[in-house]
Motif scaffolding. Structure first.
Motif, PDB file in Angstrom:
ATOM      1  N   MET A 100      39.649  50.065  37.303  1.00 42.13           N
ATOM      2  CA  MET A 100      38.802  49.779  38.479  1.00 42.13           C
ATOM      3  C   MET A 100      38.723  48.271  38.702  1.00 42.13           C
ATOM      4  SD  MET A 100      34.852  50.919  39.183  1.00 42.13           S
ATOM      5  CE  MET A 100      34.272  50.095  37.710  1.00 42.13           C
ATOM      6  N   ALA A 101      38.965  47.859  39.926  1.00 44.33           N
ATOM      7  CA  ALA A 101      38.908  46.439  40.264  1.00 44.33           C
ATOM      8  C   ALA A 101      37.474  45.926  40.161  1.00 44.33           C
ATOM      9  CB  ALA A 101      39.449  46.199  41.664  1.00 44.33           C
ATOM     10  N   LEU A 102      37.340  44.653  39.859  1.00 45.93           N
ATOM     11  CA  LEU A 102      36.020  44.032  39.799  1.00 45.93           C
ATOM     12  C   LEU A 102      35.391  44.009  41.190  1.00 45.93           C
ATOM     13  CD1 LEU A 102      34.062  42.578  37.863  1.00 45.93           C
ATOM     14  CD2 LEU A 102      35.194  40.433  38.485  1.00 45.93           C
ATOM     15  N   LEU A 103      36.168  43.551  42.185  1.00 48.17           N
ATOM     16  CA  LEU A 103      35.712  43.512  43.579  1.00 48.17           C
ATOM     17  C   LEU A 103      36.813  44.081  44.460  1.00 48.17           C
ATOM     18  CD1 LEU A 103      33.632  42.485  45.762  1.00 48.17           C
ATOM     19  CD2 LEU A 103      35.002  40.388  45.856  1.00 48.17           C
ATOM     20  N   GLU A 104      36.439  44.976  45.346  1.00 43.60           N
ATOM     21  CA  GLU A 104      37.376  45.564  46.304  1.00 43.60           C
ATOM     22  C   GLU A 104      36.811  45.416  47.714  1.00 43.60           C
ATOM     23  OE1 GLU A 104      39.485  49.409  44.825  1.00 43.60           O
ATOM     24  OE2 GLU A 104      37.449  49.449  44.015  1.00 43.60           O
TER      25      GLU A 104
ATOM     26  N   PRO B 165      27.977  35.197  35.069  1.00 46.57           N
ATOM     27  CA  PRO B 165      28.451  36.145  36.080  1.00 46.57           C
ATOM     28  C   PRO B 165      29.794  36.760  35.701  1.00 46.57           C
ATOM     29  CG  PRO B 165      28.842  33.905  36.802  1.00 46.57           C
ATOM     30  CD  PRO B 165      28.010  33.809  35.555  1.00 46.57           C
ATOM     31  N   LYS B 166      30.038  37.932  36.236  1.00 51.31           N
ATOM     32  CA  LYS B 166      31.334  38.582  36.045  1.00 51.31           C
ATOM     33  C   LYS B 166      32.342  38.091  37.075  1.00 51.31           C
ATOM     34  CE  LYS B 166      28.988  42.713  34.318  1.00 51.31           C
ATOM     35  NZ  LYS B 166      28.687  44.141  34.579  1.00 51.31           N
ATOM     36  N   LEU B 167      31.841  37.633  38.235  1.00 46.85           N
ATOM     37  CA  LEU B 167      32.703  37.102  39.295  1.00 46.85           C
ATOM     38  C   LEU B 167      32.132  35.785  39.789  1.00 46.85           C
ATOM     39  CD1 LEU B 167      35.032  37.353  41.356  1.00 46.85           C
ATOM     40  CD2 LEU B 167      33.458  38.636  42.840  1.00 46.85           C
ATOM     41  N   LEU B 168      32.957  34.754  39.792  1.00 48.52           N
ATOM     42  CA  LEU B 168      32.557  33.436  40.274  1.00 48.52           C
ATOM     43  C   LEU B 168      33.395  33.078  41.493  1.00 48.52           C
ATOM     44  CD1 LEU B 168      30.891  30.824  39.851  1.00 48.52           C
ATOM     45  CD2 LEU B 168      32.774  29.976  38.428  1.00 48.52           C
ATOM     46  N   ILE B 169      32.724  32.757  42.590  1.00 52.28           N
ATOM     47  CA  ILE B 169      33.398  32.330  43.818  1.00 52.28           C
ATOM     48  C   ILE B 169      33.231  30.820  43.943  1.00 52.28           C
ATOM     49  CG2 ILE B 169      33.488  32.558  46.330  1.00 52.28           C
ATOM     50  CD1 ILE B 169      32.142  35.334  45.967  1.00 52.28           C
TER      51      ILE B 169
ATOM     52  N   GLU C 276      36.891  30.959  28.856  1.00 49.99           N
ATOM     53  CA  GLU C 276      35.939  31.240  27.773  1.00 49.99           C
ATOM     54  C   GLU C 276      35.092  32.469  28.063  1.00 49.99           C
ATOM     55  OE1 GLU C 276      33.682  27.692  27.430  1.00 49.99           O
ATOM     56  OE2 GLU C 276      35.320  26.511  26.558  1.00 49.99           O
ATOM     57  N   GLN C 277      34.663  32.615  29.327  1.00 50.22           N
ATOM     58  CA  GLN C 277      33.738  33.690  29.664  1.00 50.22           C
ATOM     59  C   GLN C 277      34.433  34.932  30.222  1.00 50.22           C
ATOM     60  OE1 GLN C 277      30.275  32.427  31.864  1.00 50.22           O
ATOM     61  NE2 GLN C 277      30.103  30.489  30.766  1.00 50.22           N
ATOM     62  N   GLY C 278      35.741  34.839  30.485  1.00 46.71           N
ATOM     63  CA  GLY C 278      36.480  35.992  30.979  1.00 46.71           C
ATOM     64  C   GLY C 278      36.084  36.432  32.367  1.00 46.71           C
TER      65      GLY C 278
ATOM     66  N   ILE D  10      40.161  41.890  43.308  1.00 45.86           N
ATOM     67  CA  ILE D  10      40.324  41.012  42.146  1.00 45.86           C
ATOM     68  C   ILE D  10      39.895  41.763  40.902  1.00 45.86           C
ATOM     69  CG2 ILE D  10      38.057  39.962  42.547  1.00 45.86           C
ATOM     70  CD1 ILE D  10      39.154  37.396  41.278  1.00 45.86           C
ATOM     71  N   ASP D  11      40.632  41.571  39.817  1.00 41.39           N
ATOM     72  CA  ASP D  11      40.323  42.224  38.558  1.00 41.39           C
ATOM     73  C   ASP D  11      39.574  41.280  37.628  1.00 41.39           C
ATOM     74  OD1 ASP D  11      41.614  44.625  39.259  1.00 41.39           O
ATOM     75  OD2 ASP D  11      43.564  43.808  38.659  1.00 41.39           O
ATOM     76  N   LYS D  12      38.985  41.834  36.591  1.00 44.59           N
ATOM     77  CA  LYS D  12      38.280  41.041  35.591  1.00 44.59           C
ATOM     78  C   LYS D  12      39.248  40.054  34.942  1.00 44.59           C
ATOM     79  CE  LYS D  12      35.547  41.455  31.345  1.00 44.59           C
ATOM     80  NZ  LYS D  12      34.981  42.384  30.327  1.00 44.59           N
TER      81      LYS D  12
END
Length: 289
Positions: A1-5, A172-176, A202-204, A30-32
């Motif tokens: 599953m994608a992080l953001l779709e 955060p899991k997603l950084l813009i 470092e944070q993935g 975008i994936d993790k």
């Protein structure tokens, strides 16, 4: 599953002269742990697309999408309370102009601790300890002293580091990152980019890098989405994009790099016959979806 779709995202603004479509049918994912670059000239809808994800567009904007999901959860139709639990914690954004984005009436320490209070539930002592650690992580000297400074007391590069510290404060899991090196000198630009790459590794985190700088794209991205006039022209992995660009607009961007200059002048978009309908080149030249 994608992080953001995101599927078929459209953003339209109500203006005095009528509706203005700033984003027209953008789809991306975008994936993790992946770095996705969104590239295009000013006005191509890069920032607006991501502000739509963050829910930060003004009331004059109408946002529609067939799908906008974070970790499989629909974020377009969340209630304001539910969205606040995700935005700023699981999805964070570094804005283009840090000094304009920081509140001039509060110290930078208060502003970063406010995010920690809202999303992490830390008490006063724990918030301060975490804020000091974050300032140290992003390379702000004398972090305990800097916490009491107001934005106008800090340089542009330091304010950008404060913004990065605030963005990563809740892991955060997603950084813009929206043009994170705009208006900074070349030395500071390199430091900020290196800092972001190290933090991402470092944070993935998944990271979306919004930029018009193809050099930044080459250094940082795994995949690239090229936008022009609100539409997606091309999407490819970074190596394929630079070696075999499929769309005329992508070739125009690459040819405009100073190192690719072949004559007395750099080419312009009109040299690549993509005036009028910006999507025409994709229809006729088989651009990547």
């Amino acid at each position: 599953m994608a992080l953001l779709e995101i599927e078929n995202l459209t953003v339209t603004f109500d203006t005095a002269s009528g509706p203005l479509r700033a984003v027209d049918g953008i789809s991306l994912s975008i994936d993790k742990g992946e770095i996705l670059a969104i590239v295009g000239e000013s006005g191509s809808g890069k920032s607006v697309s991501m502000l739509a994800v963050m829910g930060l567009l003004p009331w004059t904007a109408t946002v529609t999408a067939d799908r906008m999901a974070f970790e499989g959860r629909d974020i377009l139709n969340l209630s304001p309370t539910e969205r606040r639990r995700i935005i700023g914690k699981d999805i964070a954004m570094i804005f283009q102009e840090p000094i304009a984005s920081l509140n001039p009436c509060f110290t930078v320490g208060f502003q970063i601790e406010e995010a920690l209070k809202q999303h992490m539930g830390l008490d006063g002592a724990a918030r301060r300890k975490r804020a000091i650690a974050l300032f140290e992580a992003v390379g702000i000297p004398d972090p305990e002293e800097r916490l009491s400074h107001f934005p106008h007391q800090m340089s542009g590069g330091q304010c950008q580091r404060v913004m990065i510290a605030m963005a990563i404060s809740c892991e955060p899991k997603l950084l813009i990152a929206d043009e994170p090196t705009t208006a900074l000198d070349v030395t500071i630009q390199k430091q900020i980019l290196d800092l972001l790459m190290n933090l991402q590794s470092e944070q993935g985190m998944g990271m979306i890098m919004i930029t018009h700088n193809m050099g930044v794209v080459a250094e940082t991205a795994d995949r690239v989405v090229v936008q022009y006039k609100g539409k997606k022209m091309e999407e490819a992995d970074v190596l394929s994009l630079f070696e075999t660009p499929q769309h005329a607009y992508t070739r125009a961007l690459l040819s405009a790099l100073p190192e690719n200059a072949t004559g007395d002048r750099l080419p312009t978009v009109s040299d690549f016959s993509i005036e009028g309908d910006p999507y025409q080149g994709a229809k006729t030249e088989g651009a990547r979806a």
